[in-house]
Motif scaffolding. Structure first.
Motif, PDB file in Angstrom:
ATOM      1  N   ASP A 207       0.817  -1.217   0.000  1.00 11.39           N
ATOM      2  CA  ASP A 207       0.000   0.000   0.000  1.00 11.39           C
ATOM      3  C   ASP A 207       0.851   1.268   0.000  1.00 11.39           C
ATOM      4  OD1 ASP A 207       0.915   0.092   2.610  1.00 11.39           O
ATOM      5  OD2 ASP A 207      -1.070  -0.068   3.534  1.00 11.39           O
ATOM      6  N   GLN A 208       2.184   1.113   0.027  1.00 10.02           N
ATOM      7  CA  GLN A 208       3.060   2.275  -0.093  1.00 10.02           C
ATOM      8  C   GLN A 208       2.904   2.953  -1.451  1.00 10.02           C
ATOM      9  OE1 GLN A 208       5.099   3.458   2.492  1.00 10.02           O
ATOM     10  NE2 GLN A 208       3.875   1.953   3.611  1.00 10.02           N
ATOM     11  N   ILE A 209       2.412   2.214  -2.446  1.00 11.75           N
ATOM     12  CA  ILE A 209       2.264   2.814  -3.777  1.00 11.75           C
ATOM     13  C   ILE A 209       1.228   3.936  -3.768  1.00 11.75           C
ATOM     14  CG2 ILE A 209       2.871   0.640  -4.896  1.00 11.75           C
ATOM     15  CD1 ILE A 209      -0.094   0.500  -5.834  1.00 11.75           C
ATOM     16  N   THR A 210       0.320   3.937  -2.786  1.00 13.31           N
ATOM     17  CA  THR A 210      -0.720   4.967  -2.751  1.00 13.31           C
ATOM     18  C   THR A 210      -0.133   6.351  -2.530  1.00 13.31           C
ATOM     19  OG1 THR A 210      -1.102   4.631  -0.376  1.00 13.31           O
ATOM     20  CG2 THR A 210      -2.427   3.319  -1.908  1.00 13.31           C
ATOM     21  N   ARG A 211       1.102   6.413  -2.034  1.00 14.80           N
ATOM     22  CA  ARG A 211       1.756   7.709  -1.853  1.00 14.80           C
ATOM     23  C   ARG A 211       2.053   8.375  -3.189  1.00 14.80           C
ATOM     24  NH1 ARG A 211       6.422   6.439   2.752  1.00 14.80           N
ATOM     25  NH2 ARG A 211       5.013   5.692   4.405  1.00 14.80           N
ATOM     26  N   HIS A 212       2.140   7.586  -4.229  1.00 15.67           N
ATOM     27  CA  HIS A 212       2.515   8.109  -5.539  1.00 15.67           C
ATOM     28  C   HIS A 212       1.325   8.198  -6.495  1.00 15.67           C
ATOM     29  CE1 HIS A 212       6.598   7.616  -4.122  1.00 15.67           C
ATOM     30  NE2 HIS A 212       6.340   6.358  -3.859  1.00 15.67           N
ATOM     31  N   LEU A 213       0.131   7.876  -6.000  1.00 10.84           N
ATOM     32  CA  LEU A 213      -1.078   7.952  -6.811  1.00 10.84           C
ATOM     33  C   LEU A 213      -2.054   8.924  -6.166  1.00 10.84           C
ATOM     34  CD1 LEU A 213      -1.672   4.153  -7.577  1.00 10.84           C
ATOM     35  CD2 LEU A 213      -0.750   5.866  -9.138  1.00 10.84           C
ATOM     36  N   SER A 214      -2.799   9.624  -6.981  1.00 13.79           N
ATOM     37  CA  SER A 214      -3.779  10.565  -6.449  1.00 13.79           C
ATOM     38  C   SER A 214      -4.897   9.810  -5.724  1.00 13.79           C
ATOM     39  CB  SER A 214      -4.377  11.386  -7.585  1.00 13.79           C
ATOM     40  OG  SER A 214      -5.149  10.567  -8.447  1.00 13.79           O
ATOM     41  N   ALA A 215      -5.591  10.519  -4.862  1.00  7.20           N
ATOM     42  CA  ALA A 215      -6.717   9.913  -4.144  1.00  7.20           C
ATOM     43  C   ALA A 215      -7.767   9.404  -5.129  1.00  7.20           C
ATOM     44  CB  ALA A 215      -7.325  10.933  -3.180  1.00  7.20           C
ATOM     45  N   GLU A 216      -7.953  10.143  -6.222  1.00  4.23           N
ATOM     46  CA  GLU A 216      -8.931   9.750  -7.231  1.00  4.23           C
ATOM     47  C   GLU A 216      -8.537   8.429  -7.884  1.00  4.23           C
ATOM     48  OE1 GLU A 216     -12.524  10.793  -9.366  1.00  4.23           O
ATOM     49  OE2 GLU A 216     -11.568  11.514  -7.524  1.00  4.23           O
ATOM     50  N   ARG A 217      -7.252   8.283  -8.227  1.00 11.56           N
ATOM     51  CA  ARG A 217      -6.799   7.038  -8.840  1.00 11.56           C
ATOM     52  C   ARG A 217      -6.872   5.875  -7.859  1.00 11.56           C
ATOM     53  NH1 ARG A 217      -1.892   9.721 -12.434  1.00 11.56           N
ATOM     54  NH2 ARG A 217      -3.108   9.876 -14.371  1.00 11.56           N
ATOM     55  N   CYS A 218      -6.526   6.121  -6.625  1.00 15.13           N
ATOM     56  CA  CYS A 218      -6.626   5.062  -5.616  1.00 15.13           C
ATOM     57  C   CYS A 218      -8.070   4.573  -5.489  1.00 15.13           C
ATOM     58  CB  CYS A 218      -6.123   5.567  -4.262  1.00 15.13           C
ATOM     59  SG  CYS A 218      -4.332   5.829  -4.192  1.00 15.13           S
ATOM     60  N   LYS A 219      -8.995   5.521  -5.524  1.00 16.75           N
ATOM     61  CA  LYS A 219     -10.423   5.189  -5.387  1.00 16.75           C
ATOM     62  C   LYS A 219     -10.911   4.339  -6.550  1.00 16.75           C
ATOM     63  CE  LYS A 219     -14.968   7.439  -5.240  1.00 16.75           C
ATOM     64  NZ  LYS A 219     -15.678   8.747  -5.236  1.00 16.75           N
ATOM     65  N   HIS A 220     -10.519   4.689  -7.759  1.00 10.78           N
ATOM     66  CA  HIS A 220     -11.050   4.023  -8.948  1.00 10.78           C
ATOM     67  C   HIS A 220     -10.307   2.751  -9.324  1.00 10.78           C
ATOM     68  CE1 HIS A 220     -14.026   7.000  -9.974  1.00 10.78           C
ATOM     69  NE2 HIS A 220     -13.134   7.976  -9.951  1.00 10.78           N
ATOM     70  N   PHE A 221      -9.016   2.673  -8.996  1.00 11.89           N
ATOM     71  CA  PHE A 221      -8.198   1.602  -9.556  1.00 11.89           C
ATOM     72  C   PHE A 221      -7.625   0.614  -8.540  1.00 11.89           C
ATOM     73  CE2 PHE A 221      -7.389   5.215 -12.658  1.00 11.89           C
ATOM     74  CZ  PHE A 221      -8.326   4.767 -13.576  1.00 11.89           C
ATOM     75  N   LEU A 222      -7.818   0.836  -7.248  1.00 12.78           N
ATOM     76  CA  LEU A 222      -7.216  -0.044  -6.242  1.00 12.78           C
ATOM     77  C   LEU A 222      -8.251  -0.547  -5.248  1.00 12.78           C
ATOM     78  CD1 LEU A 222      -3.989   1.986  -5.298  1.00 12.78           C
ATOM     79  CD2 LEU A 222      -4.185   0.168  -7.003  1.00 12.78           C
ATOM     80  N   HIS A 223      -8.079  -1.778  -4.800  1.00  8.16           N
ATOM     81  CA  HIS A 223      -8.807  -2.322  -3.662  1.00  8.16           C
ATOM     82  C   HIS A 223      -7.820  -2.503  -2.517  1.00  8.16           C
ATOM     83  CE1 HIS A 223     -12.224  -4.261  -6.261  1.00  8.16           C
ATOM     84  NE2 HIS A 223     -12.490  -3.010  -5.925  1.00  8.16           N
ATOM     85  N   ARG A 224      -8.134  -1.996  -1.353  1.00  8.44           N
ATOM     86  CA  ARG A 224      -7.254  -2.161  -0.194  1.00  8.44           C
ATOM     87  C   ARG A 224      -7.481  -3.523   0.451  1.00  8.44           C
ATOM     88  NH1 ARG A 224      -4.423   2.076   1.790  1.00  8.44           N
ATOM     89  NH2 ARG A 224      -4.838   4.142   0.874  1.00  8.44           N
ATOM     90  N   GLY A 225      -6.362  -4.154   0.842  1.00 10.27           N
ATOM     91  CA  GLY A 225      -6.471  -5.437   1.498  1.00 10.27           C
ATOM     92  C   GLY A 225      -6.988  -5.311   2.918  1.00 10.27           C
ATOM     93  N   LYS A 226      -7.706  -6.324   3.379  1.00 12.18           N
ATOM     94  CA  LYS A 226      -8.249  -6.335   4.730  1.00 12.18           C
ATOM     95  C   LYS A 226      -7.780  -7.587   5.461  1.00 12.18           C
ATOM     96  CE  LYS A 226     -12.440  -3.797   3.382  1.00 12.18           C
ATOM     97  NZ  LYS A 226     -13.931  -3.825   3.331  1.00 12.18           N
ATOM     98  N   ASN A 227      -7.857  -7.533   6.790  1.00 15.01           N
ATOM     99  CA  ASN A 227      -7.488  -8.665   7.648  1.00 15.01           C
ATOM    100  C   ASN A 227      -6.077  -9.138   7.337  1.00 15.01           C
ATOM    101  OD1 ASN A 227     -10.075  -8.549   8.830  1.00 15.01           O
ATOM    102  ND2 ASN A 227     -10.922  -9.765   7.151  1.00 15.01           N
ATOM    103  N   GLN A 228      -5.918 -10.391   6.883  1.00 23.14           N
ATOM    104  CA  GLN A 228      -4.567 -10.906   6.638  1.00 23.14           C
ATOM    105  C   GLN A 228      -3.897 -10.233   5.451  1.00 23.14           C
ATOM    106  OE1 GLN A 228      -7.373 -12.572   6.114  1.00 23.14           O
ATOM    107  NE2 GLN A 228      -7.180 -14.239   4.597  1.00 23.14           N
ATOM    108  N   HIS A 229      -4.671  -9.503   4.645  1.00 23.73           N
ATOM    109  CA  HIS A 229      -4.110  -8.802   3.489  1.00 23.73           C
ATOM    110  C   HIS A 229      -3.911  -7.308   3.763  1.00 23.73           C
ATOM    111  CE1 HIS A 229      -4.690 -12.425   1.159  1.00 23.73           C
ATOM    112  NE2 HIS A 229      -5.981 -12.432   1.452  1.00 23.73           N
ATOM    113  N   ALA A 230      -4.065  -6.915   5.002  1.00 22.10           N
ATOM    114  CA  ALA A 230      -3.854  -5.507   5.349  1.00 22.10           C
ATOM    115  C   ALA A 230      -2.420  -5.100   5.016  1.00 22.10           C
ATOM    116  CB  ALA A 230      -4.131  -5.284   6.833  1.00 22.10           C
ATOM    117  N   GLY A 231      -2.266  -3.882   4.520  1.00 20.05           N
ATOM    118  CA  GLY A 231      -0.945  -3.407   4.125  1.00 20.05           C
ATOM    119  C   GLY A 231      -0.651  -3.615   2.665  1.00 20.05           C
TER     120      GLY A 231
END
Length: 291
Positions: free
Chosen positions: A171-195
């Motif tokens: 999830d460090q890549i989100t520092r280099h992507l806009s909030a808009e791109r993160c919203k449209h193009f990424l799913h954040r991991g949960k539980n054992q996939h957090a981070g």
């Protein structure tokens, strides 16, 4: 390295020396590795890469329970199936999302003035950040994921292709992507996939990954490629191979096509093949539609 560690001492232009070396590694071994890699891939290793070769291949030698580099090289020669492991160990994969961002701005502009762009080829996809950046740019331009543009991404490294297909990153890549791109193009991991984050399936479907060795005679590609990203790849080949590959790539492109090179690559030595149209951006001199 894990296990019994060797301290590698590297001096430019000198063969590698080690203290308490775990495996025998001579200048001849290093030269044999270089020659083998060049024969298989066309990639030339500099004289100063001897320590890198040791550190990269030692893990494979351990896994195969070989006793020396010379024994491993003999095994490599006898075992065609080992070639891919050898290539994967020695090829370099440095990439990031929207690296050299001006290229993606130029791609979006190119799409706006060239409506018949059908195919984009990312010729060194590594772990996927570059082709997914291309796909994001295309999706943003068209306003949806079902864009009429085929994106082909290739690499010689099978491990990197598998990672790219999965599309899972820190999830460090989100520092280099806009909030808009993160919203449209990424799913954040949960539980054992957090981070971790994963590229959304709609964007992953936009990219087709293929294993391609650029030095083989035939590439499994369409007859025409409208845009080529071949960035920071040519620097690993000698001048003769660079020109041969560039000529072959340009032969696939229309006159209005775009070729994106890496920041350290320059094709001023090939005015008969390409002309500069921007910062490390080129067009064919003789495209498929102008002779």
């Amino acid at each position: 390295m894990n296990g019994k560690v060797s301290e590698v001492i590297e001096q430019p232009g000198a063969p590698v020396r080690t203290r308490a070396s775990e495996f025998s590694y001579s200048p001849d071994d290093f030269n044999n590795v270089r020659q083998t890699l060049y024969r298989i891939t066309g990639i030339r290793l500099a004289d100063t890469k001897d320590a890198m070769v040791y550190s990269r291949l030692v893990r494979r030698i351990r896994a195969l329970r070989k006793k020396s580099f010379s024994e491993y090289l003999g095994y490599l020669k006898r075992t065609p199936g080992e070639q891919q492991h050898f290539i994967n160990a020695l090829t370099t994969n440095l990439t990031s999302f929207f690296r050299e961002p001006h290229h993606f701005s130029m791609l979006a502009q190119h799409l706006s003035v060239t409506p018949d762009v059908n195919t984009i080829w990312c010729a060194a996809s590594s772990s996927g950040e570059e082709p997914y950046s291309i796909a994001m740019t295309v999706a943003e331009y068209f306003g949806h994921f079902n864009a009429p543009v085929k994106i082909i991404a290739s690499d010689i490294d099978s491990n990197m292709l598998e990672k790219a297909r999965l599309g899972v990153y820190s999830d460090q890549i989100t520092r280099h992507l806009s909030a808009e791109r993160c919203k449209h193009f990424l799913h954040r991991g949960k539980n054992q996939h957090a981070g971790s984050v994963r590229i959304v399936p709609e964007l992953r479907k936009m990219v087709e990954f293929r294993q391609i060795n650029l030095t083989v005679p035939r590439w499994p590609l369409p007859r025409q490629i409208d845009v080529i990203f071949c960035r920071n790849v040519m620097i690993y080949f000698d001048k003769q191979t660079q020109l041969r590959l560039l000529e072959k790539m340009v032969s696939l492109m229309p006159a209005q096509g775009l070729y994106f090179a890496g920041h350290s690559e320059n094709f001023s030595m090939a005015p008969h093949l390409v002309r500069s149209v921007g910062n490390t951006t080129y067009q064919p001199v003789k495209g498929k539609h102008n002779g």
